[in-house]
Design a protein around this motif. Structure first.
Motif, PDB file in Angstrom:
ATOM      1  N   TRP A   1      47.291  50.468  38.562  1.00  0.00           N
ATOM      2  CA  TRP A   1      46.767  50.678  37.037  1.00  0.00           C
ATOM      3  C   TRP A   1      47.811  49.894  36.067  1.00  0.00           C
ATOM      4  N   VAL A   2      49.032  50.076  36.224  1.00  0.00           N
ATOM      5  CA  VAL A   2      49.988  49.792  35.166  1.00  0.00           C
ATOM      6  C   VAL A   2      49.822  47.960  35.151  1.00  0.00           C
ATOM      7  N   ARG A   3      49.653  47.367  36.320  1.00  0.00           N
ATOM      8  CA  ARG A   3      49.553  45.968  36.275  1.00  0.00           C
ATOM      9  C   ARG A   3      48.266  45.503  35.797  1.00  0.00           C
ATOM     10  N   LEU A   4      47.395  46.150  36.069  1.00  0.00           N
ATOM     11  CA  LEU A   4      45.867  46.095  35.426  1.00  0.00           C
ATOM     12  C   LEU A   4      45.989  45.960  33.999  1.00  0.00           C
ATOM     13  N   LEU A   5      46.453  47.208  33.389  1.00  0.00           N
ATOM     14  CA  LEU A   5      46.688  47.273  31.933  1.00  0.00           C
ATOM     15  C   LEU A   5      47.514  46.052  31.518  1.00  0.00           C
ATOM     16  N   ALA A   6      48.632  45.500  32.158  1.00  0.00           N
ATOM     17  CA  ALA A   6      49.108  44.598  31.354  1.00  0.00           C
ATOM     18  C   ALA A   6      48.569  43.383  31.414  1.00  0.00           C
ATOM     19  N   VAL A   7      47.531  43.013  32.357  1.00  0.00           N
ATOM     20  CA  VAL A   7      46.842  41.985  32.390  1.00  0.00           C
ATOM     21  C   VAL A   7      45.737  41.889  31.182  1.00  0.00           C
TER      22      VAL A   7
ATOM     23  N   ALA B   1      41.745  31.213  32.596  1.00  0.00           N
ATOM     24  CA  ALA B   1      41.890  31.072  34.073  1.00  0.00           C
ATOM     25  C   ALA B   1      43.059  31.860  34.722  1.00  0.00           C
ATOM     26  N   THR B   2      44.026  32.191  34.105  1.00  0.00           N
ATOM     27  CA  THR B   2      45.211  32.723  34.457  1.00  0.00           C
ATOM     28  C   THR B   2      44.960  34.281  34.679  1.00  0.00           C
TER      29      THR B   2
END
Length: 93
Positions: free
Chosen positions: A56-62, A19-20
């Protein structure tokens, strides 16, 4: 705690994590991801939008929150996906 209690606890943890992740992917891409429940895991995928590419960096972290993750190319673009698995008890085979 027996195996059934362990599985139930881990299942709840997977659902909470999924969910997160789904919420974060919605914020990054602007569209809700597709979530599939599998035996012992949850698979989440989303289209890689221009909005996601700009973060992109934030997407990769997720994506790294998953047990496995990747990006697949399709005729319509790219799909980012991750799989959150139930932790196994004991050593891996």
């Amino acid at each position: 705690m027996g195996a059934v209690g362990y599985d139930r606890h881990q299942g709840a943890a997977i659902r909470t994590a999924a969910a997160t992740v789904a919420q974060q992917l919605t914020e990054l891409t602007g569209t809700p991801p597709r979530v599939t429940v599998e035996p012992g895991a949850i698979h989440i995928e989303t289209d890689v939008t221009d909005a996601a590419l700009s973060h992109w960096v934030r997407l990769l972290a997720v994506l790294e929150l998953g047990t496995e993750y990747g990006v697949s190319k399709t005729p319509d673009g790219q799909i980012a996906w991750l799989r959150i698995e139930l932790r196994r008890q004991g050593p891996r085979p």
